[in-house]
Scaffold this active site. Structure first.
Site, short mmCIF file in Angstrom:
data_model
loop_
_atom_site.label_atom_id
_atom_site.label_comp_id
_atom_site.label_asym_id
_atom_site.label_seq_id
_atom_site.Cartn_x
_atom_site.Cartn_y
_atom_site.Cartn_z
N HIS A 185 -1.87 4.56 7.85
CA HIS A 185 -2.61 5.14 6.71
C HIS A 185 -2.50 4.29 5.43
O HIS A 185 -2.66 4.82 4.34
CB HIS A 185 -2.12 6.56 6.44
CG HIS A 185 -0.68 6.65 5.99
ND1 HIS A 185 0.13 7.71 6.32
CD2 HIS A 185 0.08 5.83 5.21
CE1 HIS A 185 1.32 7.53 5.77
NE2 HIS A 185 1.32 6.40 5.09
N HIS A 242 2.98 11.83 0.05
CA HIS A 242 3.89 10.85 -0.55
C HIS A 242 4.27 11.30 -1.96
O HIS A 242 3.90 10.66 -2.95
CB HIS A 242 3.23 9.48 -0.60
CG HIS A 242 2.86 8.93 0.75
ND1 HIS A 242 1.81 9.38 1.51
CD2 HIS A 242 3.43 7.93 1.49
CE1 HIS A 242 1.73 8.70 2.64
NE2 HIS A 242 2.71 7.82 2.67
N HIS A 292 7.13 -0.75 8.74
CA HIS A 292 7.04 -1.19 7.34
C HIS A 292 8.24 -0.69 6.55
O HIS A 292 8.81 0.34 6.85
CB HIS A 292 5.73 -0.84 6.67
CG HIS A 292 5.34 0.61 6.49
ND1 HIS A 292 5.27 1.51 7.52
CD2 HIS A 292 4.96 1.29 5.38
CE1 HIS A 292 4.85 2.69 7.05
NE2 HIS A 292 4.66 2.58 5.75
N GLU A 334 7.73 7.16 9.61
CA GLU A 334 6.46 7.91 9.65
C GLU A 334 5.97 8.11 11.08
O GLU A 334 5.20 9.03 11.37
CB GLU A 334 5.37 7.17 8.83
CG GLU A 334 5.62 7.23 7.32
CD GLU A 334 4.57 6.47 6.50
OE1 GLU A 334 4.52 6.68 5.29
OE2 GLU A 334 3.80 5.65 7.06
#
Ligand code: DHB
Ligand code: FE
Length: 292
Positions: free
Chosen positions: A12, A59, A197, A244
């Protein structure tokens, strides 16, 4: 009866949304990222769902550190794209499905998962970027997303976060809930976020292609093994934001071959698989699985 017919998995990355909103998709850097979704946009048209159950993470946009639900289901009639610092993304507002969402809340809570019920919230890139990738560029006023969306927010930002195993079990409970809804609806479930990431600290910029692809292999063919991945492995191997990926296990657990730790019946058809680096700070992974 409502039925989950397919699951979609995608990263995303917010810069992907910005590239679309600012007309940069044809630039050399972005072209290969969007090429991985050409198939998917056509697939969405050919396999248009009635409802998307979209598992994503907020977030610290709708939920601040003041209040952090582990699992939150959106039961509202609509959701506005959030202002994440540069104004809200110019995309259509997201229409909900309050009837199915309320039914899933009832059923899943009665199956002993404690969901937070959210009647009002804005949705950030965690939800709007996957929609943009799968549906293409849309006019914020004249166009609409192809169908209602039930946002399902998972806390993967502030520790403690839920385990992959719990997410996998929750996916199975969501499938039961959908299948007990008394209306013929074609439902897709999406798991979003990831892949490797890390956005901060000494290891910022970490990408782990080998681990990502081995994890994709497992998610497809041996999801119970993917679910058993301890959360420290995500952090160690896929970076702090690699966690995630536990959200993908909710979607995989909702597929019809999963029954507890066992796989029964036909495995889903792998309709599409894509992996690409770089995209901002993140390895982009994307799968489409169809129930048979
Ligand atoms: C990036 C990735 C994310 O998942 C996110 O939430 C923010 C930024 C990035 O790759 O830059
Ligand atoms: Fe993120």
């Amino acid at each position: 009866m409502a039925k989950i017919t397919a699951s979609v998995y995608t990263s995303h990355v917010p810069a992907i949304g910005a590239a679309m909103d600012l007309g940069k998709t044809k630039e050399d850097y972005w072209k290969p990222v969007f090429a991985g979704y050409d198939f998917s946009k056509q697939w969405m048209k050919d396999n248009k769902p009635d409802v998307i159950f979209l598992v994503y993470n907020d977030h610290a946009t709708a939920f601040s550190l003041d209040m952090i639900p582990t699992f939150a289901i959106g039961t509202a009639a609509e959701y506005q794209p959030a202002d994440e610092g540069w104004g809200p993304r110019p995309v259509p507002k997201v229409k909900g499905h309050p009837q199915l969402a309320s039914h899933i809340a009832q059923s899943v809570i009665q199956q002993d998962f404690d969901l937070t019920i959210v009647n009002k919230m804005d949705v950030d890139h965690g939800l709007t970027v996957p929609l943009s990738l799968m549906c293409g560029e849309l006019d914020p006023v004249k166009d609409a997303w192809p169908c209602p969306v039930i946002p399902f927010a998972v806390n993967v930002v502030q520790y403690p976060v839920p385990s992959g195993q719990r997410c996998f079990n929750l996916g199975q409970a969501i499938r039961k809930a959908v299948e007990s809804f008394d209306e013929d609806l074609n439902v897709h479930i999406w798991g979003t976020g990831g892949m490797s990431h890390q956005l901060q600290g000494a290891r910022a910029g970490l990408i782990n292609r080998a681990w990502d692809n081995a994890w994709l292999d497992k998610l497809i063919a041996d999801p119970a093994a993917a679910a058993a991945t301890p959360h420290i492995d995500y952090v160690r191997e896929a970076g702090s934001e690699g966690i995630e990926l536990v959200m993908w296990l909710i979607a995989r657990g909702a597929m019809s071959d999963v029954h507890g730790g066992k796989l029964t019946g036909l495995a889903p058809k792998l309709a599409h698989r894509f992996y690409h680096v770089p995209a901002s700070n993140t390895a982009v992974g994307h799968l489409i699985l169809e129930n048979r």
